[in-house]
Design an enzyme around this catalytic site. Structure first.
Site, PDB file in Angstrom:
ATOM      1  N   GLU A   1      -4.143  -5.990  10.178  1.00  0.00           N
ATOM      2  CA  GLU A   1      -3.610  -4.728   9.666  1.00  0.00           C
ATOM      3  C   GLU A   1      -3.675  -3.632  10.730  1.00  0.00           C
ATOM      4  O   GLU A   1      -3.714  -2.445  10.417  1.00  0.00           O
ATOM      5  CB  GLU A   1      -4.375  -4.285   8.423  1.00  0.00           C
ATOM      6  CG  GLU A   1      -4.168  -5.187   7.225  1.00  0.00           C
ATOM      7  CD  GLU A   1      -4.772  -4.610   5.960  1.00  0.00           C
ATOM      8  OE1 GLU A   1      -5.166  -3.435   5.956  1.00  0.00           O
ATOM      9  OE2 GLU A   1      -4.828  -5.330   4.955  1.00  0.00           O
TER      10      GLU A   1
ATOM     11  N   ASN B   1     -11.914   5.934   1.617  1.00  0.00           N
ATOM     12  CA  ASN B   1     -10.622   5.302   1.371  1.00  0.00           C
ATOM     13  C   ASN B   1      -9.675   6.281   0.664  1.00  0.00           C
ATOM     14  O   ASN B   1      -9.346   7.316   1.203  1.00  0.00           O
ATOM     15  CB  ASN B   1     -10.835   4.006   0.589  1.00  0.00           C
ATOM     16  CG  ASN B   1      -9.742   2.999   0.808  1.00  0.00           C
ATOM     17  OD1 ASN B   1      -8.575   3.320   0.743  1.00  0.00           O
ATOM     18  ND2 ASN B   1     -10.121   1.760   1.075  1.00  0.00           N
TER      19      ASN B   1
ATOM     20  N   GLU C   1       0.845  -1.196   0.000  1.00  0.00           N
ATOM     21  CA  GLU C   1       0.000   0.000   0.000  1.00  0.00           C
ATOM     22  C   GLU C   1       0.883   1.251   0.000  1.00  0.00           C
ATOM     23  O   GLU C   1       2.102   1.167   0.068  1.00  0.00           O
ATOM     24  CB  GLU C   1      -0.902   0.016   1.243  1.00  0.00           C
ATOM     25  CG  GLU C   1      -2.386  -0.214   0.970  1.00  0.00           C
ATOM     26  CD  GLU C   1      -3.080   0.994   0.362  1.00  0.00           C
ATOM     27  OE1 GLU C   1      -2.400   1.979   0.011  1.00  0.00           O
ATOM     28  OE2 GLU C   1      -4.318   0.959   0.233  1.00  0.00           O
TER      29      GLU C   1
ATOM     30  N   ASP D   1      -9.765   1.943  -4.250  1.00  0.00           N
ATOM     31  CA  ASP D   1      -8.921   2.126  -3.062  1.00  0.00           C
ATOM     32  C   ASP D   1      -8.119   3.401  -3.301  1.00  0.00           C
ATOM     33  O   ASP D   1      -8.669   4.479  -3.410  1.00  0.00           O
ATOM     34  CB  ASP D   1      -8.051   0.886  -2.868  1.00  0.00           C
ATOM     35  CG  ASP D   1      -7.432   0.783  -1.481  1.00  0.00           C
ATOM     36  OD1 ASP D   1      -7.208   1.832  -0.855  1.00  0.00           O
ATOM     37  OD2 ASP D   1      -7.158  -0.345  -1.032  1.00  0.00           O
TER      38      ASP D   1
END
Length: 304
Positions: free
Chosen positions: A145, A179, A35, A233
């Site tokens: 996470e 997001n 990410e 995302d």
């Protein structure tokens, strides 16, 4: 149709944004969930998160990947502020932090109205140095996470942190799971992804757009585009105002009017992306366990 199997063209104008002979390069693999890619032009390196492994990694052309920070406290999204400093969203600490030039950490935001934030996810910095970030609940849903915790905020919000007063204000409070977010090149529009369908199939899987008023308020929210594979995302905008969004089957590119122009097909589900490289014409893509990159015929609008 495109002769290059990495592209799926929906509108002929997508050809003008791509390099016909470009290949999708896998730069690194072996992560658990990548990410938050952010490009450092002055250092000519890319930082990106490997959230479950609690690492921020550094990629250098010809030098491979090394560990930049560990443990990272489950850092997710990253960006740079107007002074070039790294700004990050910590799931573990449930906060937004800034890494100073000397390596020390400054906490920018960790509470709102006296209660802990959910789990800041993605972050951008406007030209006026205001910090905008999303605060879904992903980092407190499990211990994978982040740390499983009760949600203290009554909603999952988009926030603005004022650069002068330090005041934290809610810009939007009606997302299921806000997001990724990105400004249009002239910063008059803010795009925000709602990835609520990640845990509820019938929930939103779209990108909304808002008018930015005086740099401090949002109005006229409306759906900009729907993602037809997976969920939206992270995302970025190029200098023409096209929006490049993550999706399950790759990167989807939308024109400023919301038309799907085409896709860059990626073997793994894409989480985020950023433009970088010396000419800002290389699209770096974080996707599940790997980091990919492909050259484009356009450049990113985000600065620095």
């Amino acid at each position: 149709m495109s002769d290059n199997p990495v592209y799926k063209i929906s509108d002929p104008s997508f050809r003008d944004l791509t390099v016909p002979s470009a290949q999708l390069d896998e730069l690194h693999t072996g992560c658990r969930w990548t990410e938050g890619p952010v490009w450092f032009d002055d250092a000519q390196h890319l930082l990106f998160s490997d959230i479950p492994n609690q690492r921020v990694l550094r990629w250098v052309e010809g030098g491979g990947v090394s560990v930049f920070r560990a443990p990272s406290h489950f850092i997710n999204g990253n960006t740079r502020d107007r002074k070039g400093r790294l700004v990050s969203c910590e799931h573990g600490g449930r906060r937004v932090i800034r890494t100073e030039v000397d390596g020390t950490i400054t906490v920018l935001a960790d509470t709102y109205n006296g209660k802990r934030l959910n789990s800041p996810n993605d972050v951008i910095v406007r030209s006026d140095s205001s910090v905008w970030f999303t605060d879904p609940s992903y980092g407190i849903l499990s211990d994978y996470e982040g740390y499983r915790s009760e949600q203290e905020q009554p909603s999952r919000n988009v926030y603005r942190l004022d650069p002068d007063s330090g005041a934290l204000d809610v810009m939007v409070d009606d997302f299921l799971q806000p997001n990724g977010l990105a400004f249009s090149p002239d910063e008059t529009l803010l795009y925000v992804a709602d990835s609520g369908a990640s845990h509820a199939p019938e929930a939103p899987r779209h990108i909304r757009v808002f008018d930015v008023v005086d740099g401090k308020r949002l109005q006229n929210g409306r759906v900009f585009a729907e993602i037809d594979k997976g969920i939206p995302d992270g995302m970025r905008v190029d200098l023409h105002g096209n929006l490049w969004s993550s999706a399950a089957d790759g990167v989807h590119c939308f024109a400023p009017d919301g038309r799907l122009l085409g896709k860059i097909l990626v073997p793994q589900a894409v989480s985020n992306l950023t433009f970088g490289g010396p000419r800002r014409n290389r699209l770096f893509i974080t996707a599940s366990t790997s980091l990919y990159a492909i050259y484009t015929a356009t450049t990113g609008a985000q600065q620095p």
